[in-house]
Design a protein around this motif. Structure first.
Motif, PDB file in Angstrom:
ATOM      1  N   VAL A  15      -0.429 -10.251  17.886  1.00  0.00           N
ATOM      2  CA  VAL A  15      -1.027  -9.753  19.128  1.00  0.00           C
ATOM      3  C   VAL A  15       0.039  -9.053  19.975  1.00  0.00           C
ATOM      4  CG1 VAL A  15      -2.082 -10.454  21.320  1.00  0.00           C
ATOM      5  CG2 VAL A  15      -2.929 -11.400  19.168  1.00  0.00           C
ATOM      6  N   THR A  16       1.213  -9.653  20.044  1.00  0.00           N
ATOM      7  CA  THR A  16       2.300  -9.046  20.811  1.00  0.00           C
ATOM      8  C   THR A  16       2.727  -7.714  20.199  1.00  0.00           C
ATOM      9  OG1 THR A  16       3.079 -11.243  21.441  1.00  0.00           O
ATOM     10  CG2 THR A  16       4.626  -9.430  21.728  1.00  0.00           C
ATOM     11  N   GLY A  17       2.846  -7.671  18.861  1.00  0.00           N
ATOM     12  CA  GLY A  17       3.184  -6.418  18.184  1.00  0.00           C
ATOM     13  C   GLY A  17       2.137  -5.347  18.425  1.00  0.00           C
ATOM     14  N   GLY A  18       0.865  -5.744  18.398  1.00  0.00           N
ATOM     15  CA  GLY A  18      -0.212  -4.803  18.697  1.00  0.00           C
ATOM     16  C   GLY A  18      -0.119  -4.274  20.117  1.00  0.00           C
ATOM     17  N   PHE A  19       0.220  -5.145  21.047  1.00  0.00           N
ATOM     18  CA  PHE A  19       0.395  -4.741  22.442  1.00  0.00           C
ATOM     19  C   PHE A  19       1.491  -3.691  22.570  1.00  0.00           C
ATOM     20  CE2 PHE A  19       2.686  -5.318  26.461  1.00  0.00           C
ATOM     21  CZ  PHE A  19       1.673  -5.108  27.378  1.00  0.00           C
ATOM     22  N   PHE A  20       2.639  -3.949  21.906  1.00  0.00           N
ATOM     23  CA  PHE A  20       3.742  -2.990  21.963  1.00  0.00           C
ATOM     24  C   PHE A  20       3.328  -1.653  21.369  1.00  0.00           C
ATOM     25  CE2 PHE A  20       6.474  -6.787  22.501  1.00  0.00           C
ATOM     26  CZ  PHE A  20       7.250  -6.350  23.565  1.00  0.00           C
ATOM     27  N   ALA A  21       2.597  -1.675  20.238  1.00  0.00           N
ATOM     28  CA  ALA A  21       2.165  -0.430  19.595  1.00  0.00           C
ATOM     29  C   ALA A  21       1.143   0.303  20.453  1.00  0.00           C
ATOM     30  CB  ALA A  21       1.572  -0.734  18.222  1.00  0.00           C
ATOM     31  N   LEU A  22       0.225  -0.447  21.058  1.00  0.00           N
ATOM     32  CA  LEU A  22      -0.824   0.148  21.877  1.00  0.00           C
ATOM     33  C   LEU A  22      -0.232   0.921  23.053  1.00  0.00           C
ATOM     34  CD1 LEU A  22      -3.913   0.359  22.351  1.00  0.00           C
ATOM     35  CD2 LEU A  22      -3.713  -1.716  23.732  1.00  0.00           C
ATOM     36  N   ASP A  24       2.883   2.030  23.171  1.00  0.00           N
ATOM     37  CA  ASP A  24       3.987   2.843  22.673  1.00  0.00           C
ATOM     38  C   ASP A  24       5.333   2.392  23.237  1.00  0.00           C
ATOM     39  OD1 ASP A  24       4.928   4.803  20.980  1.00  0.00           O
ATOM     40  OD2 ASP A  24       4.849   6.371  22.517  1.00  0.00           O
ATOM     41  N   VAL A  25       5.567   1.077  23.188  1.00  0.00           N
ATOM     42  CA  VAL A  25       6.817   0.476  23.640  1.00  0.00           C
ATOM     43  C   VAL A  25       7.567   0.024  22.390  1.00  0.00           C
ATOM     44  CG1 VAL A  25       7.820  -1.427  24.969  1.00  0.00           C
ATOM     45  CG2 VAL A  25       5.751  -0.307  25.783  1.00  0.00           C
ATOM     46  N   PRO A  26       8.877   0.277  22.293  1.00  0.00           N
ATOM     47  CA  PRO A  26       9.608  -0.178  21.107  1.00  0.00           C
ATOM     48  C   PRO A  26       9.626  -1.706  21.015  1.00  0.00           C
ATOM     49  CG  PRO A  26      11.088   0.910  22.673  1.00  0.00           C
ATOM     50  CD  PRO A  26       9.709   0.998  23.232  1.00  0.00           C
ATOM     51  N   ILE A  27       9.457  -2.211  19.804  1.00  0.00           N
ATOM     52  CA  ILE A  27       9.431  -3.666  19.621  1.00  0.00           C
ATOM     53  C   ILE A  27      10.840  -4.241  19.754  1.00  0.00           C
ATOM     54  CG2 ILE A  27       7.350  -3.681  18.210  1.00  0.00           C
ATOM     55  CD1 ILE A  27       9.129  -3.911  15.743  1.00  0.00           C
ATOM     56  N   PRO A  28      10.951  -5.443  20.300  1.00  0.00           N
ATOM     57  CA  PRO A  28      12.276  -6.072  20.449  1.00  0.00           C
ATOM     58  C   PRO A  28      12.688  -6.794  19.175  1.00  0.00           C
ATOM     59  CG  PRO A  28      10.620  -7.418  21.487  1.00  0.00           C
ATOM     60  CD  PRO A  28       9.915  -6.195  20.978  1.00  0.00           C
ATOM     61  N   ALA A  29      12.552  -6.130  18.041  1.00  0.00           N
ATOM     62  CA  ALA A  29      12.917  -6.683  16.734  1.00  0.00           C
ATOM     63  C   ALA A  29      13.304  -5.514  15.838  1.00  0.00           C
ATOM     64  CB  ALA A  29      11.728  -7.431  16.144  1.00  0.00           C
ATOM     65  N   PRO A  30      14.016  -5.810  14.753  1.00  0.00           N
ATOM     66  CA  PRO A  30      14.390  -4.713  13.850  1.00  0.00           C
ATOM     67  C   PRO A  30      13.148  -4.024  13.284  1.00  0.00           C
ATOM     68  CG  PRO A  30      15.554  -6.733  13.290  1.00  0.00           C
ATOM     69  CD  PRO A  30      14.540  -7.091  14.317  1.00  0.00           C
ATOM     70  N   PRO A  31      13.073  -2.705  13.381  1.00  0.00           N
ATOM     71  CA  PRO A  31      11.888  -1.997  12.910  1.00  0.00           C
ATOM     72  C   PRO A  31      11.887  -1.741  11.406  1.00  0.00           C
ATOM     73  CG  PRO A  31      13.385  -0.451  13.916  1.00  0.00           C
ATOM     74  CD  PRO A  31      13.980  -1.825  14.101  1.00  0.00           C
ATOM     75  N   GLU A  32      12.947  -2.119  10.714  1.00  0.00           N
ATOM     76  CA  GLU A  32      13.059  -1.880   9.271  1.00  0.00           C
ATOM     77  C   GLU A  32      13.219  -3.207   8.538  1.00  0.00           C
ATOM     78  OE1 GLU A  32      12.782   1.168   7.952  1.00  0.00           O
ATOM     79  OE2 GLU A  32      12.632   2.103   9.932  1.00  0.00           O
ATOM     80  N   LEU A  33      12.837  -3.225   7.267  1.00  0.00           N
ATOM     81  CA  LEU A  33      12.887  -4.445   6.455  1.00  0.00           C
ATOM     82  C   LEU A  33      14.295  -5.045   6.354  1.00  0.00           C
ATOM     83  CD1 LEU A  33      11.362  -6.482   4.773  1.00  0.00           C
ATOM     84  CD2 LEU A  33      11.666  -4.992   2.792  1.00  0.00           C
ATOM     85  N   PRO A  34      15.371  -4.263   6.170  1.00  0.00           N
ATOM     86  CA  PRO A  34      16.695  -4.896   6.100  1.00  0.00           C
ATOM     87  C   PRO A  34      17.059  -5.679   7.368  1.00  0.00           C
ATOM     88  CG  PRO A  34      16.816  -2.683   5.226  1.00  0.00           C
ATOM     89  CD  PRO A  34      15.442  -2.835   5.840  1.00  0.00           C
TER      90      PRO A  34
END
Length: 64
Positions: A15-22, A24-34
């Motif tokens: 839900v929090t990730g969806g909120f950030f995407a909705l 258009d705020v960058p997520i406070p976590a690494p955006p890539e798998l590594p």
């Protein structure tokens, strides 16, 4: 392990990730798998050290 809490944590994160995407705020976590795997590695390392019952007294090491 309390699977209800695990599912609740996963749901809350989604839900929090969806909120950030909705909004258009960058997520406070690494955006890539590594980067994400680095976080998983930190968690696993922590759990391994706990399971081996290892510890270091930093205050004693520095004479505090």
């Amino acid at each position: 392990m309390n699977y209800e809490l695990v599912l609740l944590g996963l749901f809350t994160g989604a839900v929090t990730g969806g909120f950030f995407a909705l909004f258009d705020v960058p997520i406070p976590a690494p955006p890539e798998l590594p980067g994400l795997m680095g976080i998983v590695g930190i968690y696993l390392g922590y759990k391994i050290v706990q399971a081996l019952d290892l510890s270091v007294d930093l205050a004693g090491t520095f004479g505090l």
